[in-house]
Design a protein around this motif. Structure first.
Motif, PDB file in Angstrom:
ATOM      1  N   LEU A 136      64.344 -27.703  17.971  1.00 41.50           N
ATOM      2  CA  LEU A 136      63.712 -26.369  17.853  1.00 41.50           C
ATOM      3  C   LEU A 136      63.503 -26.258  19.575  1.00 41.50           C
ATOM      4  O   LEU A 136      62.688 -27.134  19.985  1.00 41.50           O
ATOM      5  N   SER A 137      64.254 -25.376  20.256  1.00 43.36           N
ATOM      6  CA  SER A 137      64.037 -25.223  21.731  1.00 43.36           C
ATOM      7  C   SER A 137      62.690 -24.718  22.035  1.00 43.36           C
ATOM      8  O   SER A 137      61.831 -24.353  21.528  1.00 43.36           O
ATOM      9  N   SER A 138      62.426 -24.927  23.356  1.00 40.83           N
ATOM     10  CA  SER A 138      61.193 -24.533  24.088  1.00 40.83           C
ATOM     11  C   SER A 138      60.864 -23.235  23.828  1.00 40.83           C
ATOM     12  O   SER A 138      59.453 -22.719  24.069  1.00 40.83           O
ATOM     13  N   ASP A 139      61.733 -22.259  23.753  1.00 43.00           N
ATOM     14  CA  ASP A 139      61.515 -21.118  23.671  1.00 43.00           C
ATOM     15  C   ASP A 139      61.212 -20.299  22.216  1.00 43.00           C
ATOM     16  O   ASP A 139      61.049 -19.226  22.130  1.00 43.00           O
ATOM     17  N   LEU A 140      61.164 -21.459  21.445  1.00 42.08           N
ATOM     18  CA  LEU A 140      61.220 -21.032  20.106  1.00 42.08           C
ATOM     19  C   LEU A 140      59.847 -21.222  19.511  1.00 42.08           C
ATOM     20  O   LEU A 140      59.109 -22.068  19.588  1.00 42.08           O
ATOM     21  N   HIS A 141      59.270 -20.020  19.052  1.00 40.76           N
ATOM     22  CA  HIS A 141      57.927 -20.149  18.205  1.00 40.76           C
ATOM     23  C   HIS A 141      58.131 -19.878  16.833  1.00 40.76           C
ATOM     24  O   HIS A 141      58.627 -18.881  16.303  1.00 40.76           O
ATOM     25  N   VAL A 142      57.790 -20.791  16.005  1.00 39.02           N
ATOM     26  CA  VAL A 142      57.852 -20.893  14.370  1.00 39.02           C
ATOM     27  C   VAL A 142      56.511 -20.581  13.844  1.00 39.02           C
ATOM     28  O   VAL A 142      55.704 -21.502  13.960  1.00 39.02           O
ATOM     29  N   THR A 143      56.569 -19.754  12.966  1.00 35.16           N
ATOM     30  CA  THR A 143      55.373 -19.681  11.951  1.00 35.16           C
ATOM     31  C   THR A 143      55.612 -19.953  10.638  1.00 35.16           C
ATOM     32  O   THR A 143      56.449 -19.021  10.105  1.00 35.16           O
ATOM     33  N   GLY A 144      55.365 -20.909   9.976  1.00 35.30           N
ATOM     34  CA  GLY A 144      55.470 -21.124   8.889  1.00 35.30           C
ATOM     35  C   GLY A 144      55.925 -22.844   8.577  1.00 35.30           C
ATOM     36  O   GLY A 144      56.078 -23.470   9.521  1.00 35.30           O
ATOM     37  N   ASN A 145      56.186 -23.270   7.210  1.00 38.12           N
ATOM     38  CA  ASN A 145      56.492 -24.556   7.217  1.00 38.12           C
ATOM     39  C   ASN A 145      57.859 -24.970   7.301  1.00 38.12           C
ATOM     40  O   ASN A 145      58.749 -24.227   7.064  1.00 38.12           O
ATOM     41  N   LEU A 146      58.082 -26.375   7.621  1.00 40.39           N
ATOM     42  CA  LEU A 146      59.534 -26.827   8.130  1.00 40.39           C
ATOM     43  C   LEU A 146      59.669 -27.914   6.820  1.00 40.39           C
ATOM     44  O   LEU A 146      58.709 -28.711   6.960  1.00 40.39           O
ATOM     45  N   LYS A 147      60.620 -28.180   6.395  1.00 36.69           N
ATOM     46  CA  LYS A 147      60.993 -29.509   5.314  1.00 36.69           C
ATOM     47  C   LYS A 147      62.306 -29.552   5.491  1.00 36.69           C
ATOM     48  O   LYS A 147      63.177 -29.043   5.019  1.00 36.69           O
ATOM     49  N   THR A 148      62.790 -31.037   5.546  1.00 37.09           N
ATOM     50  CA  THR A 148      64.211 -31.569   5.614  1.00 37.09           C
ATOM     51  C   THR A 148      64.042 -32.796   5.322  1.00 37.09           C
ATOM     52  O   THR A 148      62.748 -33.326   5.572  1.00 37.09           O
ATOM     53  N   THR A 149      65.180 -33.374   4.954  1.00 39.07           N
ATOM     54  CA  THR A 149      65.175 -35.055   4.726  1.00 39.07           C
ATOM     55  C   THR A 149      65.941 -35.425   5.958  1.00 39.07           C
ATOM     56  O   THR A 149      66.151 -36.536   6.009  1.00 39.07           O
ATOM     57  N   GLY A 150      66.273 -34.430   6.887  1.00 40.67           N
ATOM     58  CA  GLY A 150      66.977 -35.106   7.952  1.00 40.67           C
ATOM     59  C   GLY A 150      66.084 -35.411   9.378  1.00 40.67           C
ATOM     60  O   GLY A 150      64.724 -35.503   9.186  1.00 40.67           O
ATOM     61  N   ASP A 151      66.347 -35.227  10.362  1.00 38.57           N
ATOM     62  CA  ASP A 151      65.394 -35.359  11.484  1.00 38.57           C
ATOM     63  C   ASP A 151      65.346 -34.088  12.252  1.00 38.57           C
ATOM     64  O   ASP A 151      66.138 -33.115  12.424  1.00 38.57           O
ATOM     65  N   ILE A 152      63.982 -34.124  12.859  1.00 39.59           N
ATOM     66  CA  ILE A 152      63.868 -32.882  13.719  1.00 39.59           C
ATOM     67  C   ILE A 152      63.169 -33.108  15.059  1.00 39.59           C
ATOM     68  O   ILE A 152      62.451 -33.957  15.003  1.00 39.59           O
TER      69      ILE A 152
END
Length: 170
Positions: A50-66
């Protein structure tokens, strides 16, 4: 493709000789399936960034890496979570491995938690193992649990948790 599997088959056979006799016939009976299963764990996808210019509002779920370099307002659940130096997370973080270089405001739950010298954490950390480098800023409590990812063990004694929460506020 079959010629490649014939080339690759001799290498696994010595390993199979060290194993019990039962698995060897299964592998020999269907060598293509055994080769596919052996290759599956190695084909791990790269971390989602998730790059520095990205603003996420909400939950993130993965079995991988972030890898987070931007801002997330919400909870994150992943296998390996890396918080970049310029990143800010406002919410709960749950991962097998957590590497914090940036800022987290919220609870951190992880089997292995690492706060680097640039980390800024405001919240409780529930972990199995933890490492805090010199220079890291941390405000909250640290609690060791054998299974920190299990939400059921969040408040084993609700009265004690409320008392410690009130003590932390005052």
């Amino acid at each position: 493709m079959f010629s490649k599997s014939k080339i690759n088959d001799p290498a696994p056979k010595p390993e199979e000789a060290t194993r019990p006799a039962a698995p060897a016939p299964k592998t020999d009976a269907n060598p293509a399936a055994a080769e596919f299963k052996a290759a599956a764990p190695k084909a791990k996808p790269p971390a989602s960034v998730l790059s520095s210019d990205l603003h996420v509002t909400g939950n993130l779920k993965t079995t991988g890496d972030i890898q987070v370099e931007g801002t997330v307002e919400g909870d994150i659940r992943a296998h390996l979570l890396t918080i970049g130096e310029g990143a800010t997370i406002k919410g709960e973080v749950i991962a097998d491995d957590v590497v914090i270089n940036g800022r987290i405001v919220g609870r951190v739950r992880g089997l292995k938690v690492r706060l680097t010298s640039t980390a800024r954490v405001e919240g409780d950390i529930i972990h199995k193992t933890i490492a805090i480098e010199s220079g890291a800023h941390f405000e909250g409590s640290v609690q060791r649990q054998d299974d920190p990812l299990n939400a059921k063990s969040k408040n084993p004694n609700p009265a004690a948790a409320a008392a410690s929460s009130d003590a932390a506020k005052g």
